[in-house]
Motif scaffolding. Structure first.
Motif, short mmCIF file in Angstrom:
data_model
loop_
_atom_site.label_atom_id
_atom_site.label_comp_id
_atom_site.label_asym_id
_atom_site.label_seq_id
_atom_site.Cartn_x
_atom_site.Cartn_y
_atom_site.Cartn_z
N LYS A 263 124.56 86.65 -40.15
CA LYS A 263 124.74 85.72 -40.92
C LYS A 263 125.18 84.40 -40.03
O LYS A 263 125.73 83.53 -40.58
CB LYS A 263 125.68 85.93 -42.07
N GLN A 264 125.09 84.69 -38.60
CA GLN A 264 125.60 83.64 -37.65
C GLN A 264 127.24 83.26 -37.93
O GLN A 264 127.91 82.30 -37.57
CB GLN A 264 124.84 82.36 -38.05
N GLU A 265 128.00 84.30 -38.34
CA GLU A 265 129.29 84.24 -38.47
C GLU A 265 130.04 84.67 -37.18
O GLU A 265 129.27 85.93 -36.71
CB GLU A 265 129.73 85.19 -39.49
N ILE A 266 131.08 84.12 -36.61
CA ILE A 266 131.53 84.58 -35.48
C ILE A 266 132.39 85.88 -35.61
O ILE A 266 133.10 85.80 -36.49
CB ILE A 266 132.62 83.43 -34.71
N VAL A 267 132.27 87.16 -34.94
CA VAL A 267 133.03 87.95 -35.16
C VAL A 267 133.57 88.61 -34.07
O VAL A 267 134.52 89.51 -34.05
CB VAL A 267 132.15 89.47 -35.82
#
Length: 378
Positions: A263-267
Motif C-alpha cells: 500500500k506504499q506505507e512505510i513499515v
C-alpha cells in the motif's frame, strides 16, 4: 581552597565558556569526538530549538577563580514527564574536571533548579528527546567515540556514585565486522517477506523528502516505533522537520533503506551513515574555515573504515516479522562497496532482548556500556 561558582548563562561570554569547557578536559584525548559548536548554540537558542515549546532548558557554567571548570544543562521535558507520570529534571551535556566539588556543585545547581519547578528526581545524562545523546560511558573508554554518542573520562562514573546517584538503565552498543556476503539466515528471511508479505526496500531522494512527504512519514514512524522506549517523548512536527534537515537530507540515501508494504506505507526504516569521527576531530567543532572540507571529504571521497547504524525503527504491527532481514540484505552489499570493514549501532537498552537478538547471525560484540543515573531530590 578556591570557591566553586555555578552560574546560569546570561551573556555571550558565559555561553562561549560553556562551549569551550570540553577543550580543556579532552585536550590530549584521542577518543573524544567534539560536538559542532553551532549545534550547541542552536540547542540553547529558543528561536532555533523547537523543544522550548514543551521544555524548560537551563545551561550552567562552573567557575573556579574565574576559570571555567565544568558545565551542565538542566532539562524539564514536560511532555515526557506527563507521558511517564514522573516529575523528573534531566541533566545533559555535563562536563567537569576531576574535582568532586565541581561535579557536586553542577548537579546540585540542576537539582535546586528542578525543585523550584516541583521536580522530585534528577536523572541523566539524558537529552530532550530519545534522539539526543544520552547515557554516561561506564566501560570501554579506550574505544573511539562517535558524533552521535557521549564520550567521557573514566572518572565521571566514580563521581556519580560518590554523589549518591544509582543506575536507572544501561545501554550497550553493538559492533559487527561487515561480512563479505549476506548471512543465509537474513537472505532467506528477506526473500520470504518480499514474496509472502509484499514488502520491499525503496530508496528515496531529497525531492521525495521535500515534495512527497517522506520526511514526515519517517518521523511519524519513529514516534510510533519508539513510543514504549524508556524516556521517549513524541517528536513534534517541527522537531521532525529539524531531524530530517540534520540527518535525512545530508546522508547518502543509499544507506537509508526504507521498507514499504504493497500500500506504499512505510513499515520500517534504517538510518545509517559513514562514520565521521576522525573528520569531526579534524574540524575541531567548527565548519569554518576548513571543518566543512574534512566532513565533505569523509562523506564523499575518502570514507572512514566504519559505518554508524544510527537507528532502526519498525512499525509495531510488523515487529518480529523479519523486516530487519530486509535492512541487512540491502545494507551489507552497500557497506562492502563503500569499503566499510565494521559497523556500530547507537545505544540500545540492555534489556531490549528483541532488538539485541537481531544481530546474532553477525557475531556481535557488545561494547561501550553507558548509563542513566538517578537520584531522589530532598
Amino acid at each position: 581552597m578556591a570557591k566553586i561558582d555555578v552560574v546560569k548563562i546570561r551573556c555571550p561570554k558565559e555561553q562561549q565558556d560553556f562551549i569551550r569547557v570540553p577543550y580543556t578536559i579532552y585536550r590530549n584525548c584521542q577518543q573524544y569526538v567534539p560536538d559542532m559548536e553551532s549545534d550547541i548554540c542552536d540547542l540553547l537558542n529558543p528561536r532555533k530549538n523547537t523543544a522550548f515549546e514543551f521544555s524548560d532548558i537551563q545551561p550552567f557554567v562552573a567557575y573556579r577563580d574565574g576559570v571555567p571548570v565544568g558545565r551542565i544543562v538542566g532539562i524539564i521535558n514536560r511532555k515526557a514527564n506527563e507521558r511517564w507520570q514522573k516529575r523528573t529534571v534531566r541533566f545533559s551535556l555535563i562536563e567537569f574536571v576531576d574535582d568532586k566539588e565541581v561535579s557536586a556543585a553542577l548537579l546540585d545547581a540542576v537539582a535546586r533548579w528542578g525543585q523550584a519547578f516541583g521536580m522530585d528526581k534528577i536523572e541523566g545524562p539524558m537529552g530532550i528527546t530519545d534522539f539526543d545523546k544520552e547515557g554516561m560511558l561506564v566501560e570501554d573508554f579506550h574505544l573511539m567515540g562517535t558524533m552521535n554518542t557521549i564520550y567521557n573520562p573514566d572518572y565521571y562514573p566514580r563521581h556519580m556514585e560518590a554523589l549518591g546517584f544509582e543506575k536507572e538503565v544501561d545501554w550497550v552498543q553493538v559492533r559487527i565486522v561487515v561480512p563479505q556476503e549476506v548471512p543465509a539466515r537474513y537472505s532467506r528471511t528477506a526473500q520470504y517477506v518480499r514474496e509472502q508479505m509484499g514488502l520491499k526496500v525503496v530508496k528515496i531522494t531529497n525531492r521525495d523528502i521535500k515534495q512527497r512527504g517522506y520526511g514526515k512519514k519517517v518521523f511519524e514512524l519513529l514516534n510510533e516505533a519508539y513510543a514504549p522506549i524508556f524516556g521517549f517523548s513524541a517528536l513534534s512536527e517541527k522537531q521532525g522537520n529539524d531531524f530530517m534537515k540534520k540527518y535525512l537530507r545530508l546522508i547518502d540515501k543509499q544507506m537509508i533503506p526504507i521498507v514499504e508494504n504493497d500500500k506504499q506505507e512505510i513499515v520500517g526504516v534504517a538510518i545509517t551513515m559513514g562514520c565521521l569521527s576522525r573528520a569531526m576531530q579534524k574540524a575541531h567543532g567548527r565548519l569554518w574555515p576548513l571543518g566543512w572540507w574534512h566532513l565533505l571529504r569523509s562523506m564523499k571521497w575518502k570514507r572512514e573504515e566504519s559505518a554508524e547504524m544510527l537507528l532502526i525503527a519498525i512499525r509495531p504491527d510488523f515487529q518480529g516479522m523479519g523486516v530487519n532481514a530486509l535492512f541487512f540484505d540491502d545494507l551489507i552489499p552497500i557497506y562492502n562497496k563503500y569499503g566499510f570493514r565494521w559497523a556500530e549501532t547507537g545505544p540500545q537498552l540492555e534489556d531490549n532482548v528483541r532488538e539485541l537478538s537481531q544481530w546474532k547471525p553477525l557475531n556481535p560484540e557488545f561494547v561501550k556500556r553507558r548509563r542513566c543515573y538517578v537520584r531522589k531530590l530532598k
